[in-house]
Scaffold this motif. Structure first.
Motif, PDB file in Angstrom:
ATOM      1  N   TYR A  41      37.156  23.043   7.571  1.00  0.00           N
ATOM      2  CA  TYR A  41      37.951  23.037   8.800  1.00  0.00           C
ATOM      3  C   TYR A  41      37.054  22.939  10.019  1.00  0.00           C
ATOM      4  N   HIS A  60      40.428  18.788  12.036  1.00  0.00           N
ATOM      5  CA  HIS A  60      40.099  18.270  10.703  1.00  0.00           C
ATOM      6  C   HIS A  60      40.364  19.381   9.686  1.00  0.00           C
ATOM      7  N   THR A  61      41.265  19.108   8.741  1.00  0.00           N
ATOM      8  CA  THR A  61      41.567  20.061   7.671  1.00  0.00           C
ATOM      9  C   THR A  61      41.578  19.317   6.347  1.00  0.00           C
ATOM     10  N   ASP A  65      46.241  21.343   4.187  1.00  0.00           N
ATOM     11  CA  ASP A  65      45.872  22.466   5.059  1.00  0.00           C
ATOM     12  C   ASP A  65      46.155  23.816   4.385  1.00  0.00           C
ATOM     13  N   ARG A  68      46.586  26.875   6.362  1.00  0.00           N
ATOM     14  CA  ARG A  68      47.581  26.708   7.426  1.00  0.00           C
ATOM     15  C   ARG A  68      46.948  26.915   8.801  1.00  0.00           C
ATOM     16  N   LEU A  69      45.783  26.296   8.959  1.00  0.00           N
ATOM     17  CA  LEU A  69      44.999  26.488  10.171  1.00  0.00           C
ATOM     18  C   LEU A  69      45.651  25.868  11.403  1.00  0.00           C
ATOM     19  N   ARG A  70      46.297  24.735  11.246  1.00  0.00           N
ATOM     20  CA  ARG A  70      46.975  24.127  12.402  1.00  0.00           C
ATOM     21  C   ARG A  70      47.998  25.096  12.991  1.00  0.00           C
TER      22      ARG A  70
END
Length: 167
Positions: A41, A60-61, A65, A68-70
């Motif tokens: 990430y 960038h993932t 994801d 679930r960083l976004r």
């Protein structure tokens, strides 16, 4: 026929300067930041000049994801923290709270609003902070160079458009 040489030379110059696409460069820089930090990430956040709002300019993932960083970026308050900060921000991971571990450092870019490069997905130490800071300096130079090439292309197109017409 000196104008034919000008036309050819101008086209070659425009072509050389146009091959650097800033969106592609930003993506490559984010992927490399992730690789340098040993994570999957990474990305860039832009902070407005008044330091009131921060928004991701590239994330960038890995596919799907998994962390679930976004969503975490939008909901965690980390963007507000970056907006208020002039320095590196390091947050430890906390699985029970859904905190992935996060490290962001300012990118020294003169021609843009405040920009941070960030990596996430594990705990980070002082060595990671130092390494990301060095990477941020290189990324800033690359982003400025891309911006300079884009400006040069616009100026050269203007020169080409207004050059004298041959008799």
């Amino acid at each position: 026929m000196p104008y034919n040489r000008v036309d050819v030379a101008m086209r070659e110059l425009l072509s050389a300067f146009s091959c650097l696409q800033s969106a592609e460069l930003t993506d490559r820089l984010a992927r490399t930041a992730a690789a340098v930090a040993g994570t999957a990430y990474a990305g860039f956040v832009r902070v407005d000049a008044l330091r009131q709002e921060a928004c991701p300019m590239h994330v960038h993932t890995p596919p799907g994801d998994p962390l679930r960083l976004r969503r975490w970026l939008d909901e965690s308050g980390v963007l507000k923290e970056l907006a208020a900060s002039c320095e590196t921000v390091r947050l430890p991971p906390d699985v029970s709270m859904g905190e992935p571990g996060f490290l962001a450092t300012p990118v020294p870019v003169v021609a843009r609003d405040h920009t941070f490069v960030w990596v996430a997905g594990r705990g980070f130490c002082d060595g990671d902070e130092h390494l990301l800071g060095r990477f941020a300096t290189a990324a800033g130079r690359a982003l400025e160079a891309a911006s300079g090439c884009e400006s040069a292309v616009r100026l050269l197109r203007g020169v080409r458009a207004f050059r004298p017409v041959p008799p």
